[in-house]
Design an enzyme around this catalytic site. Sequence first.
Site, PDB file in Angstrom:
ATOM      1  N   SER A  81      -6.592  12.511 -48.260  1.00 50.57           N
ATOM      2  CA  SER A  81      -7.839  11.746 -48.262  1.00 50.57           C
ATOM      3  C   SER A  81      -7.654  10.517 -49.138  1.00 50.57           C
ATOM      4  O   SER A  81      -6.946  10.580 -50.145  1.00 50.57           O
ATOM      5  CB  SER A  81      -8.963  12.623 -48.812  1.00 50.57           C
ATOM      6  OG  SER A  81      -9.995  11.813 -49.339  1.00 50.57           O
ATOM      7  N   LYS A 121      -7.453  16.800 -51.354  1.00 45.37           N
ATOM      8  CA  LYS A 121      -7.621  17.171 -49.938  1.00 45.37           C
ATOM      9  C   LYS A 121      -6.313  17.209 -49.166  1.00 45.37           C
ATOM     10  O   LYS A 121      -5.418  16.401 -49.379  1.00 45.37           O
ATOM     11  CB  LYS A 121      -8.552  16.166 -49.230  1.00 45.37           C
ATOM     12  CG  LYS A 121      -9.995  16.242 -49.621  1.00 45.37           C
ATOM     13  CD  LYS A 121     -10.701  17.507 -49.150  1.00 45.37           C
ATOM     14  CE  LYS A 121     -10.871  17.576 -47.654  1.00 45.37           C
ATOM     15  NZ  LYS A 121     -11.922  16.707 -47.163  1.00 45.37           N
ATOM     16  N   GLU A 147      -7.240  18.118 -35.416  1.00 44.04           N
ATOM     17  CA  GLU A 147      -8.507  17.467 -35.048  1.00 44.04           C
ATOM     18  C   GLU A 147      -8.282  16.383 -33.997  1.00 44.04           C
ATOM     19  O   GLU A 147      -9.079  16.219 -33.072  1.00 44.04           O
ATOM     20  CB  GLU A 147      -9.163  16.861 -36.283  1.00 44.04           C
ATOM     21  CG  GLU A 147      -9.668  17.899 -37.257  1.00 44.04           C
ATOM     22  CD  GLU A 147     -10.089  17.287 -38.573  1.00 44.04           C
ATOM     23  OE1 GLU A 147     -11.274  17.376 -38.908  1.00 44.04           O
ATOM     24  OE2 GLU A 147      -9.244  16.693 -39.265  1.00 44.04           O
ATOM     25  N   LYS A 180      -4.254   3.794 -12.020  1.00 45.56           N
ATOM     26  CA  LYS A 180      -3.067   3.826 -12.885  1.00 45.56           C
ATOM     27  C   LYS A 180      -3.382   4.061 -14.354  1.00 45.56           C
ATOM     28  O   LYS A 180      -2.742   4.884 -15.006  1.00 45.56           O
ATOM     29  CB  LYS A 180      -2.281   2.522 -12.744  1.00 45.56           C
ATOM     30  CG  LYS A 180      -0.973   2.647 -11.990  1.00 45.56           C
ATOM     31  CD  LYS A 180      -1.148   2.787 -10.511  1.00 45.56           C
ATOM     32  CE  LYS A 180      -1.550   1.452  -9.909  1.00 45.56           C
ATOM     33  NZ  LYS A 180      -2.077   1.618  -8.544  1.00 45.56           N
ATOM     34  N   ASN A 236       0.819  -1.219   0.000  1.00 45.76           N
ATOM     35  CA  ASN A 236       0.000   0.000   0.000  1.00 45.76           C
ATOM     36  C   ASN A 236       0.852   1.269   0.000  1.00 45.76           C
ATOM     37  O   ASN A 236       0.565   2.218  -0.738  1.00 45.76           O
ATOM     38  CB  ASN A 236      -0.941   0.008   1.209  1.00 45.76           C
ATOM     39  CG  ASN A 236      -1.968  -1.111   1.135  1.00 45.76           C
ATOM     40  OD1 ASN A 236      -2.030  -1.825   0.126  1.00 45.76           O
ATOM     41  ND2 ASN A 236      -2.762  -1.273   2.175  1.00 45.76           N
ATOM     42  N   THR A 284     -15.293  38.349 -31.480  1.00 48.91           N
ATOM     43  CA  THR A 284     -16.092  37.846 -30.364  1.00 48.91           C
ATOM     44  C   THR A 284     -17.309  37.227 -31.036  1.00 48.91           C
ATOM     45  O   THR A 284     -17.719  37.703 -32.102  1.00 48.91           O
ATOM     46  CB  THR A 284     -16.527  38.969 -29.401  1.00 48.91           C
ATOM     47  OG1 THR A 284     -17.344  39.890 -30.122  1.00 48.91           O
ATOM     48  CG2 THR A 284     -15.338  39.711 -28.809  1.00 48.91           C
ATOM     49  N   HIS A 285     -17.836  36.172 -30.469  1.00 49.26           N
ATOM     50  CA  HIS A 285     -18.945  35.423 -31.098  1.00 49.26           C
ATOM     51  C   HIS A 285     -18.547  34.919 -32.491  1.00 49.26           C
ATOM     52  O   HIS A 285     -19.399  34.711 -33.336  1.00 49.26           O
ATOM     53  CB  HIS A 285     -20.212  36.264 -31.229  1.00 49.26           C
ATOM     54  CG  HIS A 285     -20.548  37.043 -29.995  1.00 49.26           C
ATOM     55  ND1 HIS A 285     -21.330  36.534 -28.981  1.00 49.26           N
ATOM     56  CD2 HIS A 285     -20.166  38.284 -29.592  1.00 49.26           C
ATOM     57  CE1 HIS A 285     -21.436  37.434 -28.012  1.00 49.26           C
ATOM     58  NE2 HIS A 285     -20.729  38.502 -28.355  1.00 49.26           N
ATOM     59  N   ASN A 301      -5.893  17.573 -45.080  1.00 50.44           N
ATOM     60  CA  ASN A 301      -6.744  17.694 -43.891  1.00 50.44           C
ATOM     61  C   ASN A 301      -5.941  18.027 -42.633  1.00 50.44           C
ATOM     62  O   ASN A 301      -4.839  17.513 -42.452  1.00 50.44           O
ATOM     63  CB  ASN A 301      -7.500  16.382 -43.663  1.00 50.44           C
ATOM     64  CG  ASN A 301      -8.508  16.104 -44.765  1.00 50.44           C
ATOM     65  OD1 ASN A 301      -9.090  17.032 -45.333  1.00 50.44           O
ATOM     66  ND2 ASN A 301      -8.686  14.840 -45.086  1.00 50.44           N
TER      67      ASN A 301
HETATM   68  N1  ARG Z   1      -1.676  -3.252  -7.169  1.00 47.56           N
HETATM   69  C1  ARG Z   1      -2.112  -2.499  -6.045  1.00 47.56           C
HETATM   70  C2  ARG Z   1      -2.580  -1.123  -6.459  1.00 47.56           C
HETATM   71  O1  ARG Z   1      -2.279  -0.711  -7.537  1.00 47.56           O
HETATM   72  C3  ARG Z   1      -0.996  -2.356  -5.073  1.00 47.56           C
HETATM   73  C4  ARG Z   1      -1.409  -2.328  -3.654  1.00 47.56           C
HETATM   74  C5  ARG Z   1      -2.123  -3.596  -3.333  1.00 47.56           C
HETATM   75  N2  ARG Z   1      -2.435  -3.711  -1.971  1.00 47.56           N
HETATM   76  C6  ARG Z   1      -3.279  -4.618  -1.529  1.00 47.56           C
HETATM   77  N3  ARG Z   1      -3.442  -4.702  -0.282  1.00 47.56           N
HETATM   78  N4  ARG Z   1      -3.903  -5.429  -2.339  1.00 47.56           N
HETATM   79  O2  ARG Z   1      -3.271  -0.455  -5.740  1.00 47.56           O
END
Ligand code: ARG
Length: 459
Positions: A277, A283, A290, A325, A110, A155-156, A285
């Site tokens: 294109s 074309k 975009e 993540k 953790n 503006t607008h 583009n």
């Molecule tokens: N893979 C976990 C995460 O990204 C890491 C921590 C996991 N801790 C646990 N007690 N399962 O959060």
Amino acid sequence: MSKLWGGRFESDPDELVVALGDSVRFDSRLALWDIRGSEAHARMLGRQGILEQSEVERILEGLAAVRADVEAGRVQWDPRLEDVHTNIEHALVQRIGDAGKRLHTGRSRNDQIALDTRLWTREQIDVVNGLLRDVQAALIDAAEANFHVILPGCTHLQHAQPVLLAHHLLAYVEMLQRDGERFRSLRRRVNRLPLGAAALAGTSYPIDPQQVADELGFEGLCANSMDAVSDRDYVIEFCSAAALVMMHLSRFCEELILWSTPEYGFVEIGDAFTTGSSIMPQKKNPDVAELVRGKSGRVYGDLMALLTVMKGLPLAYNRDMQEDKEPLFDAADTLRLCLAAVAGMTRAVAFRADRMMEAAGEGFLEATELADYLVTKGVPFREAHGVVGRIVLHLCKKGRKLPDLTLEELRGFSSEFGDDALALLDLRAVIERRNHPGGVAPDRVAQALQAARERLEEA
Ligand code: ARG
């Protein structure tokens, strides 16, 4: 007994649990930071006498070998080992045997994941800052190279008042400046060590987190172990700052898209930053612009995902947080790519001064100037506004423009117009008169350009 979870379990997890819990397919990106954090942790354990020096040395040798394997792409990440931490610990134990099992003393995954994520985010912030500067430099160069170009300020999306193209481009430089400030400010909050929080309540070993913080370049320690493992506000702040950059880039891209249409013809984007294109041979583009505009949507999505994941979580760590993540990585990857693409595209844009000037001649851009003139003669602004409105209506009906007017005609609308009024009906004069801090007068814009350049070199 479960190979992964030890004595408490009589069997390994179901395949579905493996599939659901697998994070190594994305968090293996943190591997080098994970190893770096482990090295600092191991050294601290040694210095504090929690591990024998000889054990620490074996751990460090083992970690160096695992790092070489990671760098060479030799590690087979195993989803049954769940995440990057357990995979690396496993690789370490395979290399050095039992000493590897001691590395996890006084720490938990953790605080380990919080550490890795902070280290990774800190590095990204520095990269993003450099890229923001590149885009600013490209805009500043374009502003300087096209310094005297006038275009209709809108503006607008309707012609409003004439402005220098340089002033228009410098507006984006300011936006990106604030974006950079946001990242630099957020870096200070990211740059605190969470290690030592362990699972949530710290550890009974005599650890010294300050040593780890010093080795890893952290500015301080997280002050509360439960907060250290359970908040992800720094991830959300990163994505929020990224979303704002994307919003700014998207607006700039939107303008380039409009400006490159035949209706505007204000710019031509170079071949390297446009696409063709498959069916229409003529074309060209503005796909880059975009795509950047489109990708702003996914970065907003990353931000929303994170806010939603976090909103109902009780303290402290919850596995939901593993879902932080992918949005973080996606937002950072998208942002870096878009910043680099916009810097390149900006350098590839040819600005068409003739087309911009021609457009600035349309739409009665000098009108405010005439009204302001009457005010200097004592006419209340609201009345002056009405007089000039009538002049414009008259000219519209005749298909004429403000600079076509004679003094007699002007005086027909208000006897306050004197000889000097006609001189105002010149775009350059209109611009030059807006001479105050933040204004569009060439002197002011030249100063702003200079200041922007100096700021770029300082940062
Ligand atoms: N893979 C976990 C995460 O990204 C890491 C921590 C996991 N801790 C646990 N007690 N399962 O959060």
